[in-house]
Motif scaffolding. Structure first.
Motif, PDB file in Angstrom:
ATOM      1  N   ASP A 139       0.834  -1.209   0.000  1.00 37.18           N
ATOM      2  CA  ASP A 139       0.000   0.000   0.000  1.00 37.18           C
ATOM      3  C   ASP A 139       0.866   1.256   0.000  1.00 37.18           C
ATOM      4  OD1 ASP A 139      -2.619  -0.760  -0.179  1.00 37.18           O
ATOM      5  OD2 ASP A 139      -3.100  -0.409   1.924  1.00 37.18           O
ATOM      6  N   LEU A 140       1.919   1.242   0.794  1.00 33.62           N
ATOM      7  CA  LEU A 140       2.830   2.387   0.860  1.00 33.62           C
ATOM      8  C   LEU A 140       3.540   2.578  -0.483  1.00 33.62           C
ATOM      9  CD1 LEU A 140       4.051   4.620   2.605  1.00 33.62           C
ATOM     10  CD2 LEU A 140       5.746   2.966   3.390  1.00 33.62           C
ATOM     11  N   ILE A 141       3.981   1.486  -1.088  1.00 32.21           N
ATOM     12  CA  ILE A 141       4.629   1.553  -2.404  1.00 32.21           C
ATOM     13  C   ILE A 141       3.651   2.097  -3.440  1.00 32.21           C
ATOM     14  CG2 ILE A 141       5.599   0.151  -4.277  1.00 32.21           C
ATOM     15  CD1 ILE A 141       6.718  -1.711  -2.010  1.00 32.21           C
ATOM     16  N   GLU A 142       2.426   1.577  -3.423  1.00 31.68           N
ATOM     17  CA  GLU A 142       1.407   2.054  -4.371  1.00 31.68           C
ATOM     18  C   GLU A 142       1.164   3.552  -4.198  1.00 31.68           C
ATOM     19  OE1 GLU A 142      -3.333   1.570  -5.364  1.00 31.68           O
ATOM     20  OE2 GLU A 142      -2.380   0.084  -4.071  1.00 31.68           O
ATOM     21  N   SER A 143       1.149   3.997  -2.957  1.00 28.49           N
ATOM     22  CA  SER A 143       0.944   5.412  -2.676  1.00 28.49           C
ATOM     23  C   SER A 143       2.040   6.271  -3.313  1.00 28.49           C
ATOM     24  CB  SER A 143       0.917   5.618  -1.164  1.00 28.49           C
ATOM     25  OG  SER A 143       0.863   6.972  -0.838  1.00 28.49           O
ATOM     26  N   LEU A 144       3.280   5.788  -3.265  1.00 29.93           N
ATOM     27  CA  LEU A 144       4.386   6.526  -3.896  1.00 29.93           C
ATOM     28  C   LEU A 144       4.266   6.513  -5.410  1.00 29.93           C
ATOM     29  CD1 LEU A 144       7.463   5.347  -1.800  1.00 29.93           C
ATOM     30  CD2 LEU A 144       6.270   7.542  -1.672  1.00 29.93           C
ATOM     31  N   ILE A 145       3.955   5.347  -5.968  1.00 27.62           N
ATOM     32  CA  ILE A 145       3.887   5.202  -7.426  1.00 27.62           C
ATOM     33  C   ILE A 145       2.758   6.040  -8.014  1.00 27.62           C
ATOM     34  CG2 ILE A 145       3.424   3.553  -9.297  1.00 27.62           C
ATOM     35  CD1 ILE A 145       4.832   1.431  -7.546  1.00 27.62           C
ATOM     36  N   THR A 146       1.646   6.121  -7.313  1.00 25.27           N
ATOM     37  CA  THR A 146       0.478   6.834  -7.837  1.00 25.27           C
ATOM     38  C   THR A 146       0.425   8.302  -7.423  1.00 25.27           C
ATOM     39  OG1 THR A 146      -0.869   6.094  -5.970  1.00 25.27           O
ATOM     40  CG2 THR A 146      -0.896   4.720  -7.952  1.00 25.27           C
ATOM     41  N   ASP A 147       1.451   8.796  -6.769  1.00 22.33           N
ATOM     42  CA  ASP A 147       1.499  10.194  -6.337  1.00 22.33           C
ATOM     43  C   ASP A 147       1.667  11.089  -7.566  1.00 22.33           C
ATOM     44  OD1 ASP A 147       1.842  12.649  -5.162  1.00 22.33           O
ATOM     45  OD2 ASP A 147       3.682  12.128  -4.090  1.00 22.33           O
ATOM     46  N   GLY A 148       0.588  11.699  -7.998  1.00 26.55           N
ATOM     47  CA  GLY A 148       0.605  12.537  -9.194  1.00 26.55           C
ATOM     48  C   GLY A 148       1.435  13.799  -9.072  1.00 26.55           C
ATOM     49  N   GLU A 149       1.789  14.181  -7.862  1.00 25.20           N
ATOM     50  CA  GLU A 149       2.588  15.385  -7.665  1.00 25.20           C
ATOM     51  C   GLU A 149       4.090  15.122  -7.693  1.00 25.20           C
ATOM     52  OE1 GLU A 149       1.276  18.075  -4.621  1.00 25.20           O
ATOM     53  OE2 GLU A 149      -0.727  17.196  -4.674  1.00 25.20           O
ATOM     54  N   ASN A 150       4.489  13.862  -7.786  1.00 29.17           N
ATOM     55  CA  ASN A 150       5.915  13.538  -7.818  1.00 29.17           C
ATOM     56  C   ASN A 150       6.262  12.971  -9.186  1.00 29.17           C
ATOM     57  OD1 ASN A 150       8.531  12.811  -7.410  1.00 29.17           O
ATOM     58  ND2 ASN A 150       8.182  11.780  -5.472  1.00 29.17           N
ATOM     59  N   LYS A 151       6.905  13.781  -9.993  1.00 33.02           N
ATOM     60  CA  LYS A 151       7.319  13.370 -11.334  1.00 33.02           C
ATOM     61  C   LYS A 151       8.795  12.984 -11.375  1.00 33.02           C
ATOM     62  CE  LYS A 151       3.325  14.638 -13.032  1.00 33.02           C
ATOM     63  NZ  LYS A 151       2.258  13.696 -12.987  1.00 33.02           N
ATOM     64  N   SER A 152       9.449  12.943 -10.222  1.00 32.77           N
ATOM     65  CA  SER A 152      10.893  12.712 -10.172  1.00 32.77           C
ATOM     66  C   SER A 152      11.259  11.410  -9.484  1.00 32.77           C
ATOM     67  CB  SER A 152      11.575  13.889  -9.458  1.00 32.77           C
ATOM     68  OG  SER A 152      11.305  15.084 -10.142  1.00 32.77           O
ATOM     69  N   LEU A 153      10.318  10.480  -9.425  1.00 33.47           N
ATOM     70  CA  LEU A 153      10.557   9.187  -8.803  1.00 33.47           C
ATOM     71  C   LEU A 153      10.376   8.094  -9.842  1.00 33.47           C
ATOM     72  CD1 LEU A 153      10.893   7.243  -6.312  1.00 33.47           C
ATOM     73  CD2 LEU A 153       8.393   7.315  -6.138  1.00 33.47           C
ATOM     74  N   LEU A 154      11.361   7.222  -9.935  1.00 30.48           N
ATOM     75  CA  LEU A 154      11.245   6.020 -10.760  1.00 30.48           C
ATOM     76  C   LEU A 154      11.303   4.830  -9.815  1.00 30.48           C
ATOM     77  CD1 LEU A 154      11.211   4.415 -13.439  1.00 30.48           C
ATOM     78  CD2 LEU A 154      13.717   4.576 -13.427  1.00 30.48           C
ATOM     79  N   PHE A 155      10.249   4.044  -9.804  1.00 29.81           N
ATOM     80  CA  PHE A 155      10.209   2.862  -8.962  1.00 29.81           C
ATOM     81  C   PHE A 155      10.483   1.645  -9.829  1.00 29.81           C
ATOM     82  CE2 PHE A 155       8.217  -0.826  -7.061  1.00 29.81           C
ATOM     83  CZ  PHE A 155       8.727  -0.782  -5.783  1.00 29.81           C
ATOM     84  N   VAL A 156      11.434   0.824  -9.393  1.00 30.50           N
ATOM     85  CA  VAL A 156      11.748  -0.426 -10.079  1.00 30.50           C
ATOM     86  C   VAL A 156      11.543  -1.541  -9.064  1.00 30.50           C
ATOM     87  CG1 VAL A 156      13.522  -1.753 -11.287  1.00 30.50           C
ATOM     88  CG2 VAL A 156      13.464   0.742 -11.527  1.00 30.50           C
ATOM     89  N   GLY A 157      10.670  -2.459  -9.402  1.00 30.50           N
ATOM     90  CA  GLY A 157      10.382  -3.566  -8.506  1.00 30.50           C
ATOM     91  C   GLY A 157      10.675  -4.894  -9.175  1.00 30.50           C
ATOM     92  N   ALA A 158      11.137  -5.834  -8.400  1.00 33.66           N
ATOM     93  CA  ALA A 158      11.439  -7.169  -8.922  1.00 33.66           C
ATOM     94  C   ALA A 158      10.729  -8.201  -8.048  1.00 33.66           C
ATOM     95  CB  ALA A 158      12.944  -7.418  -8.924  1.00 33.66           C
ATOM     96  N   TYR A 159      10.243  -9.237  -8.704  1.00 35.49           N
ATOM     97  CA  TYR A 159       9.584 -10.316  -7.972  1.00 35.49           C
ATOM     98  C   TYR A 159       9.633 -11.585  -8.792  1.00 35.49           C
ATOM     99  CZ  TYR A 159       5.535  -9.396 -11.007  1.00 35.49           C
ATOM    100  OH  TYR A 159       4.703  -9.219 -12.084  1.00 35.49           O
ATOM    101  N   ARG A 160       9.426 -12.699  -8.118  1.00 34.05           N
ATOM    102  CA  ARG A 160       9.405 -14.001  -8.781  1.00 34.05           C
ATOM    103  C   ARG A 160       7.977 -14.272  -9.234  1.00 34.05           C
ATOM    104  NH1 ARG A 160      12.845 -17.119  -4.152  1.00 34.05           N
ATOM    105  NH2 ARG A 160      14.725 -15.874  -4.392  1.00 34.05           N
ATOM    106  N   GLU A 161       7.782 -14.239 -10.534  1.00 28.45           N
ATOM    107  CA  GLU A 161       6.434 -14.365 -11.079  1.00 28.45           C
ATOM    108  C   GLU A 161       5.775 -15.698 -10.707  1.00 28.45           C
ATOM    109  OE1 GLU A 161       4.158 -13.029 -15.088  1.00 28.45           O
ATOM    110  OE2 GLU A 161       6.146 -13.910 -15.330  1.00 28.45           O
ATOM    111  N   ASN A 162       6.586 -16.736 -10.598  1.00 25.05           N
ATOM    112  CA  ASN A 162       6.029 -18.040 -10.260  1.00 25.05           C
ATOM    113  C   ASN A 162       5.516 -18.118  -8.825  1.00 25.05           C
ATOM    114  OD1 ASN A 162       8.700 -17.948  -9.269  1.00 25.05           O
ATOM    115  ND2 ASN A 162       8.859 -20.173  -9.277  1.00 25.05           N
ATOM    116  N   GLU A 163       5.807 -17.095  -8.007  1.00 22.39           N
ATOM    117  CA  GLU A 163       5.343 -17.071  -6.619  1.00 22.39           C
ATOM    118  C   GLU A 163       4.197 -16.081  -6.403  1.00 22.39           C
ATOM    119  OE1 GLU A 163       8.334 -16.818  -3.581  1.00 22.39           O
ATOM    120  OE2 GLU A 163       9.790 -17.939  -4.804  1.00 22.39           O
ATOM    121  N   VAL A 164       3.695 -15.493  -7.504  1.00 26.71           N
ATOM    122  CA  VAL A 164       2.662 -14.470  -7.389  1.00 26.71           C
ATOM    123  C   VAL A 164       1.447 -14.887  -8.226  1.00 26.71           C
ATOM    124  CG1 VAL A 164       2.099 -12.044  -7.823  1.00 26.71           C
ATOM    125  CG2 VAL A 164       4.379 -12.665  -7.016  1.00 26.71           C
TER     126      VAL A 164
END
Length: 126
Positions: free
Chosen positions: A66-91
């Motif tokens: 939820d906290l990560i989503e809040s950062l990613i969807t923050d329309g007032e911050n155009k200077s953040l690039l979020f890169v996330g990695a996960y194991r697709e077979n576990e999701v």
């Protein structure tokens, strides 16, 4: 609020004069998301953009996502690039991470997915 979670921030912000008022758990989560967005906006500027990389997101709990989503969807911050990695077979589709990704996509925020397969023995120089 952030200094109580990350005491070493007091070296940057100074001593906390007062503690925040006690609130319910949902209000506390909303307050944390808001304060964290403000904090990230203060350090991620057009002159100094911020890249935040997080690995193993398949193990993240729903509150962290939820906290990560809040950062990613923050329309007032155009200077953040979020890169996330996960194991697709576990999701699975019902996993909190899948749900978060779908919510972000529904908000028309572009997500670039790069699938990385297994490394061969030759790729590892063994």
């Amino acid at each position: 609020v952030l200094v109580s979670l990350i005491p070493s921030l007091s070296q940057i912000t100074g001593t906390v004069i007062s503690q925040p008022d006690e609130v319910g758990s949902m209000e506390a989560q909303n307050r944390l998301k808001y304060i964290f967005r403000l904090f990230v906006r203060s350090i991620a500027t057009p002159a100094r953009p911020l890249v935040l990389f997080m690995d193993d997101l398949q193990w993240a709990d729903s509150v962290s996502l939820d906290l990560i989503e809040s950062l990613i969807t923050d329309g007032e911050n155009k200077s953040l690039l979020f890169v996330g990695a996960y194991r697709e077979n576990e999701v699975s589709q019902s996993h909190h991470l899948s749900i978060m990704i779908h919510k972000i996509e529904r908000k028309s925020i572009p997500i670039i997915k790069i699938e990385v397969g297994d490394l061969s023995k030759e790729d590892t120089n063994e």
